[in-house]
Scaffold this motif. Structure first.
Motif, mmCIF file in Angstrom:
data_model
loop_
_atom_site.group_PDB
_atom_site.id
_atom_site.type_symbol
_atom_site.label_atom_id
_atom_site.label_comp_id
_atom_site.label_asym_id
_atom_site.label_seq_id
_atom_site.Cartn_x
_atom_site.Cartn_y
_atom_site.Cartn_z
ATOM 1 N N LEU A 109 2.273 77.367 92.208
ATOM 2 C CA LEU A 109 2.890 77.361 93.523
ATOM 3 C C LEU A 109 3.489 78.733 93.812
ATOM 4 N N SER A 110 3.429 79.117 95.077
ATOM 5 C CA SER A 110 4.028 80.367 95.515
ATOM 6 C C SER A 110 5.014 80.082 96.639
ATOM 7 N N CYS A 111 6.016 80.904 96.713
ATOM 8 C CA CYS A 111 6.992 80.786 97.795
ATOM 9 C C CYS A 111 7.326 82.195 98.258
ATOM 10 N N ALA A 112 6.830 82.533 99.423
ATOM 11 C CA ALA A 112 7.063 83.858 99.979
ATOM 12 C C ALA A 112 8.333 83.841 100.810
ATOM 13 N N ALA A 113 9.161 84.839 100.587
ATOM 14 C CA ALA A 113 10.446 84.898 101.276
ATOM 15 C C ALA A 113 10.525 86.106 102.172
ATOM 16 N N SER A 114 11.192 85.945 103.278
ATOM 17 C CA SER A 114 11.483 87.074 104.148
ATOM 18 C C SER A 114 12.976 87.332 104.074
ATOM 19 N N GLY A 115 13.381 88.553 104.290
ATOM 20 C CA GLY A 115 14.792 88.855 104.213
ATOM 21 C C GLY A 115 15.074 89.876 103.136
ATOM 22 N N SER A 116 15.953 90.766 103.409
ATOM 23 C CA SER A 116 16.208 91.887 102.514
ATOM 24 C C SER A 116 17.017 91.515 101.287
ATOM 25 N N THR A 117 17.520 90.280 101.221
ATOM 26 C CA THR A 117 18.366 89.895 100.096
ATOM 27 C C THR A 117 17.601 89.158 99.011
ATOM 28 N N PHE A 118 16.274 89.134 99.092
ATOM 29 C CA PHE A 118 15.494 88.335 98.140
ATOM 30 C C PHE A 118 15.798 88.731 96.710
ATOM 31 N N SER A 119 15.878 90.034 96.439
ATOM 32 C CA SER A 119 16.062 90.483 95.063
ATOM 33 C C SER A 119 17.389 90.019 94.485
ATOM 34 N N ARG A 120 18.339 89.677 95.334
ATOM 35 C CA ARG A 120 19.650 89.235 94.849
ATOM 36 C C ARG A 120 19.834 87.728 94.980
ATOM 37 N N SER A 121 18.790 87.036 95.377
ATOM 38 C CA SER A 121 18.897 85.601 95.622
ATOM 39 C C SER A 121 18.678 84.783 94.358
ATOM 40 N N THR A 122 19.306 83.647 94.324
ATOM 41 C CA THR A 122 19.007 82.615 93.345
ATOM 42 C C THR A 122 17.929 81.729 93.962
ATOM 43 N N LEU A 123 16.890 81.463 93.204
ATOM 44 C CA LEU A 123 15.746 80.734 93.738
ATOM 45 C C LEU A 123 15.467 79.501 92.892
ATOM 46 N N ALA A 124 14.995 78.465 93.534
ATOM 47 C CA ALA A 124 14.754 77.225 92.807
ATOM 48 C C ALA A 124 13.566 76.483 93.393
ATOM 49 N N TRP A 125 13.010 75.633 92.557
ATOM 50 C CA TRP A 125 11.988 74.682 92.975
ATOM 51 C C TRP A 125 12.544 73.272 92.793
ATOM 52 N N PHE A 126 12.393 72.476 93.821
ATOM 53 C CA PHE A 126 12.745 71.064 93.789
ATOM 54 C C PHE A 126 11.482 70.251 94.067
ATOM 55 N N ARG A 127 11.541 68.972 93.792
ATOM 56 C CA ARG A 127 10.429 68.100 94.145
ATOM 57 C C ARG A 127 10.967 66.736 94.562
ATOM 58 N N GLN A 128 10.168 66.068 95.360
ATOM 59 C CA GLN A 128 10.536 64.729 95.795
ATOM 60 C C GLN A 128 9.298 63.860 95.810
ATOM 61 N N SER A 177 8.876 82.318 87.909
ATOM 62 C CA SER A 177 8.952 83.777 87.871
ATOM 63 C C SER A 177 9.122 84.299 89.284
ATOM 64 N N ARG A 178 9.490 85.559 89.380
ATOM 65 C CA ARG A 178 9.654 86.164 90.698
ATOM 66 C C ARG A 178 9.042 87.551 90.699
ATOM 67 N N ASP A 179 8.482 87.925 91.813
ATOM 68 C CA ASP A 179 7.940 89.260 92.019
ATOM 69 C C ASP A 179 8.744 89.872 93.165
ATOM 70 N N VAL A 180 9.674 90.736 92.792
ATOM 71 C CA VAL A 180 10.562 91.305 93.804
ATOM 72 C C VAL A 180 9.788 92.161 94.795
ATOM 73 N N ALA A 181 8.784 92.874 94.312
ATOM 74 C CA ALA A 181 8.002 93.744 95.196
ATOM 75 C C ALA A 181 7.287 92.942 96.280
ATOM 76 N N LYS A 182 6.916 91.694 95.957
ATOM 77 C CA LYS A 182 6.210 90.850 96.911
ATOM 78 C C LYS A 182 7.126 89.815 97.566
ATOM 79 N N ASP A 183 8.397 89.844 97.214
ATOM 80 C CA ASP A 183 9.345 88.860 97.761
ATOM 81 C C ASP A 183 8.813 87.441 97.575
ATOM 82 N N THR A 184 8.338 87.164 96.391
ATOM 83 C CA THR A 184 7.702 85.872 96.123
ATOM 84 C C THR A 184 8.193 85.300 94.802
#
Length: 122
Positions: free
Chosen positions: A19-38, A69-76
């Motif tokens: 799974l991929s999750c692309a993010a917009s916004g300049s704060t991505f590199s400092r964000s806490t990121l998570a995956w949830f499911r339902q 994992s995260r790829d800061v260069a791709k904001d993903t």
């Protein structure tokens, strides 16, 4: 922050999906990121998260099978899911919060993606 999840689909038990999750916004590199499911008829649950310091956490049922994992260069942010089981079938959501240690409380996340369906057949 806007999040766009993708990569779900139908897979046989024992297979893999990323799974991929692309993010917009300049704060991505400092964000806490998570995956949830339902899953149908069940509450949303945290699956995996990665903190702004790179720390990762997984729910017990996916440890050793899933990798975040995260790829800061791709904001993903990615969720590699291996050795999938039918009980992994669910809609998967990515979520983002401010800098800090990650966790599985949904209330700590301010931004959510639209969800992507993962179906694991027997």
């Amino acid at each position: 922050v806007q999040l766009q999840a993708s990569g779900g689909g139908l897979v046989q038990a024992g297979g893999s999906v990323r799974l991929s999750c692309a993010a917009s916004g300049s704060t991505f590199s400092r964000s806490t990121l998570a995956w949830f499911r339902q899953a149908p008829g069940k509450e949303r649950e945290g699956v995996s998260c990665i903190g702004s310091n790179g720390f990762t956490s997984y729910r017990d049922s996916v440890k050793g099978r899933f990798v975040v994992s995260r790829d800061v260069a791709k904001d993903t942010v990615y969720l590699q899911m291996n050795s999938l089981k039918p009980e992994d079938t669910a809609v998967y959501f990515c979520a983002a919060a401010g800098p800090g240690v990650c966790g599985f409380g949904s209330a700590m996340y301010d931004y959510w993606g639209q969800g992507t369906q993962v179906t694991v057949s027997r």
